[in-house]
Structures are given as structure tokens and as C-alpha cells.
Design a protein around this motif. Structure first.
Motif, PDB file in Angstrom:
ATOM      1  N   UNK A 118       0.638 -12.876  -7.137  1.00 17.75           N
ATOM      2  CA  UNK A 118       0.321 -12.755  -5.703  1.00 17.75           C
ATOM      3  C   UNK A 118       1.584 -12.506  -4.878  1.00 17.75           C
ATOM      4  N   UNK A 119       2.687 -13.150  -5.248  1.00 15.53           N
ATOM      5  CA  UNK A 119       3.959 -12.905  -4.555  1.00 15.53           C
ATOM      6  C   UNK A 119       4.397 -11.465  -4.786  1.00 15.53           C
ATOM      7  N   UNK A 120       4.298 -10.986  -6.033  1.00 12.59           N
ATOM      8  CA  UNK A 120       4.673  -9.613  -6.355  1.00 12.59           C
ATOM      9  C   UNK A 120       3.822  -8.589  -5.622  1.00 12.59           C
ATOM     10  N   UNK A 121       2.524  -8.857  -5.502  1.00 15.48           N
ATOM     11  CA  UNK A 121       1.637  -7.962  -4.770  1.00 15.48           C
ATOM     12  C   UNK A 121       2.021  -7.906  -3.300  1.00 15.48           C
ATOM     13  N   UNK A 122       2.412  -9.043  -2.731  1.00 12.47           N
ATOM     14  CA  UNK A 122       2.882  -9.058  -1.339  1.00 12.47           C
ATOM     15  C   UNK A 122       4.186  -8.278  -1.184  1.00 12.47           C
ATOM     16  N   UNK A 123       5.047  -8.327  -2.199  1.00 16.74           N
ATOM     17  CA  UNK A 123       6.339  -7.641  -2.137  1.00 16.74           C
ATOM     18  C   UNK A 123       6.164  -6.130  -2.163  1.00 16.74           C
ATOM     19  N   UNK A 124       5.354  -5.626  -3.096  1.00 15.84           N
ATOM     20  CA  UNK A 124       5.258  -4.169  -3.257  1.00 15.84           C
ATOM     21  C   UNK A 124       4.112  -3.542  -2.485  1.00 15.84           C
ATOM     22  N   UNK A 125       3.223  -4.347  -1.933  1.00 11.60           N
ATOM     23  CA  UNK A 125       2.073  -3.778  -1.243  1.00 11.60           C
ATOM     24  C   UNK A 125       1.084  -3.234  -2.264  1.00 11.60           C
ATOM     25  N   UNK A 126       0.549  -2.064  -1.997  1.00  4.52           N
ATOM     26  CA  UNK A 126      -0.455  -1.481  -2.890  1.00  4.52           C
ATOM     27  C   UNK A 126       0.074  -0.236  -3.589  1.00  4.52           C
ATOM     28  N   UNK A 127       1.350  -0.203  -3.879  1.00 13.31           N
ATOM     29  CA  UNK A 127       1.966   0.931  -4.556  1.00 13.31           C
ATOM     30  C   UNK A 127       1.595   0.942  -6.039  1.00 13.31           C
ATOM     31  N   UNK A 128       1.457   2.147  -6.595  1.00 17.56           N
ATOM     32  CA  UNK A 128       1.160   2.275  -8.019  1.00 17.56           C
ATOM     33  C   UNK A 128       2.416   2.370  -8.874  1.00 17.56           C
ATOM     34  N   UNK A 129       3.555   2.700  -8.264  1.00 19.55           N
ATOM     35  CA  UNK A 129       4.803   2.835  -9.014  1.00 19.55           C
ATOM     36  C   UNK A 129       5.606   1.551  -8.915  1.00 19.55           C
ATOM     37  N   UNK A 130       6.345   1.201  -9.971  1.00 18.03           N
ATOM     38  CA  UNK A 130       7.174  -0.013  -9.914  1.00 18.03           C
ATOM     39  C   UNK A 130       8.203   0.062  -8.796  1.00 18.03           C
ATOM     40  N   UNK A 131       8.431  -1.050  -8.143  1.00 24.97           N
ATOM     41  CA  UNK A 131       9.383  -1.125  -7.039  1.00 24.97           C
ATOM     42  C   UNK A 131      10.815  -1.005  -7.541  1.00 24.97           C
ATOM     43  N   UNK A 132      11.121  -1.649  -8.663  1.00 25.64           N
ATOM     44  CA  UNK A 132      12.486  -1.708  -9.176  1.00 25.64           C
ATOM     45  C   UNK A 132      12.520  -1.073 -10.562  1.00 25.64           C
ATOM     46  N   UNK A 133      13.416  -0.099 -10.762  1.00 26.41           N
ATOM     47  CA  UNK A 133      13.557   0.525 -12.083  1.00 26.41           C
ATOM     48  C   UNK A 133      14.343  -0.377 -13.032  1.00 26.41           C
ATOM     49  N   UNK A 134      15.490  -0.858 -12.584  1.00 25.54           N
ATOM     50  CA  UNK A 134      16.321  -1.803 -13.331  1.00 25.54           C
ATOM     51  C   UNK A 134      16.598  -2.983 -12.421  1.00 25.54           C
ATOM     52  N   UNK A 135      16.373  -4.176 -12.910  1.00 29.57           N
ATOM     53  CA  UNK A 135      16.506  -5.356 -12.062  1.00 29.57           C
ATOM     54  C   UNK A 135      17.520  -6.340 -12.622  1.00 29.57           C
ATOM     55  N   UNK A 136      18.179  -7.013 -11.707  1.00 34.15           N
ATOM     56  CA  UNK A 136      18.933  -8.201 -12.046  1.00 34.15           C
ATOM     57  C   UNK A 136      18.253  -9.333 -11.288  1.00 34.15           C
ATOM     58  N   UNK A 137      17.927 -10.392 -11.981  1.00 36.27           N
ATOM     59  CA  UNK A 137      17.242 -11.525 -11.369  1.00 36.27           C
ATOM     60  C   UNK A 137      18.243 -12.659 -11.242  1.00 36.27           C
ATOM     61  N   UNK A 138      18.428 -13.137 -10.025  1.00 36.77           N
ATOM     62  CA  UNK A 138      19.286 -14.288  -9.758  1.00 36.77           C
ATOM     63  C   UNK A 138      18.369 -15.483  -9.530  1.00 36.77           C
ATOM     64  N   UNK A 139      18.505 -16.495 -10.374  1.00 32.82           N
ATOM     65  CA  UNK A 139      17.663 -17.685 -10.305  1.00 32.82           C
ATOM     66  C   UNK A 139      18.520 -18.815  -9.751  1.00 32.82           C
ATOM     67  N   UNK A 140      18.260 -19.204  -8.506  1.00 30.97           N
ATOM     68  CA  UNK A 140      19.001 -20.298  -7.869  1.00 30.97           C
ATOM     69  C   UNK A 140      18.201 -21.589  -8.061  1.00 30.97           C
TER      70      UNK A 140
END
Length: 163
Positions: free
Chosen positions: A47-69
Motif C-alpha cells: 500500500x505504501x508502494x502504491x501510494x509512492x508510484x501512483x498507478x504507473x505500470x513501469x517501475x519507478x526505480x531502475x536501480x535502487x539503494x535502500x537506506x534502512x534507518x
């Protein structure tokens, strides 16, 4: 061999999750409890991811770095990389934030200690409700294009492609 990863710019997305269990706690759960906890956090991340990208069919990020605080719940000794983030990563994959959570799409996951700060949540017990200190975890997602290796910028390998 030395490597350097420079984070430039602001994150593509940032969100907070309360109550992620540690690996030790998660793997000591009964198998039905594991499935329930995994489903809850995966649905939350979707649900958080859907809010982030909206209703797009293509991935938002091609290559990601995830920072976990990680905000630890107490001042005792604790491994910060022991937070069980797999359901969150899978939920973001389900939402389409990135194509998949394998290394070709997410080559870097960094854990950062962010101090002591827990939220008090109501825990449902068999006998009575009690308040527990829940771990606060903040996720920041960055677009990653290249890394510096031995003093020169290197593009990340393409890896395998998905069909």
C-alpha cells in the motif's frame, strides 16, 4: 580494493514502519504466526508502494539503494542489521516500485543506527493487552546509477534480465 558510494540528492521515497520484528524474534514464531506477520507487513509495504508510484505500470526505480534507518527500542546491545525487512522489500516489489528485489535491481542495502526511539504500541496477548516498545524503522529509497571503485566511476553490471 576500495570502494566508495556517494549519495547525492534526496531520496526518491521515504517512509516509516513501526514494529518490524528482529530476525531472531521472527524465526522463533510459530509457522502460522510467521505467515500472518509476513502478510501484514507485505500488504503494508504494497500500500505504501502504491501510494509512492501512483498507478504507473513501469517501475519507478531502475536501480535502487535502500537506506534502512533503525531506531532501536532500548539502549541494550543489539544488531541493527537484524531487522526483518524482507516483507517490506517484497511488498515494494509487488507494488511496482522496482522490478524485483534481487541484487541486479537493488545492489545496495545500508543499515544506519539512528538512535534510541521506540513507539509504545498495544500488544495483543492471550491474557490481556500490554504495551510494548516497538522498533521504528525508516526506509529511504535512492536511485543508483554508478559506484566509485578504485578511484574511478563504474557503471553497475546489467545482471540478468527478467522475461
Amino acid at each position: 580494493m576500495t570502494s566508495c558510494l556517494n549519495i547525492v540528492g534526496s531520496p526518491v521515497a521515504s517512509f516509516e514502519v513501526l514494529g518490524l520484528p528482529s530476525q531472531n524474534t521472527f524465526y522463533n514464531y510459530h509457522f502460522r504466526t510467521k505467515a500472518k506477520v509476513t502478510k501484514e507487513f507485505r500488504e503494508l509495504a504494497k500500500s505504501i508502494g502504491t501510494d509512492i508510484i501512483g498507478w504507473s505500470d513501469t517501475p519507478l526505480i531502475k536501480r535502487a539503494m535502500v537506506l534502512v534507518k533503525v531506531h532501536v527500542p532500548h539502549e541494550g546491545i543489539m544488531d541493527i542489521h537484524n531487522v526483518h525487512i524482507k516483507p517490506i522489500m517484497d511488498g515494494l516489489s509487488d507494488a511496482g516500485v522496482w522490478a524485483d528485489d534481487e541484487w541486479t535491481f537493488i545492489p545496495a542495502v545500508l543499515y544506519l543506527w539512528s538512535g534510541v526511539g521506540a513507539e509504545l504500541l498495544e500488544a495483543k496477548g492471550k491474557k490481556k493487552k500490554r504495551r510494548i516498545r516497538a522498533r521504528r524503522t525508516i526506509f529511504e529509497l535512492y536511485e543508483l546509477g554508478s559506484v566509485e571503485l578504485n578511484g574511478s566511476m563504474q557503471n553497475l553490471p546489467k545482471g540478468r534480465t527478467r522475461k
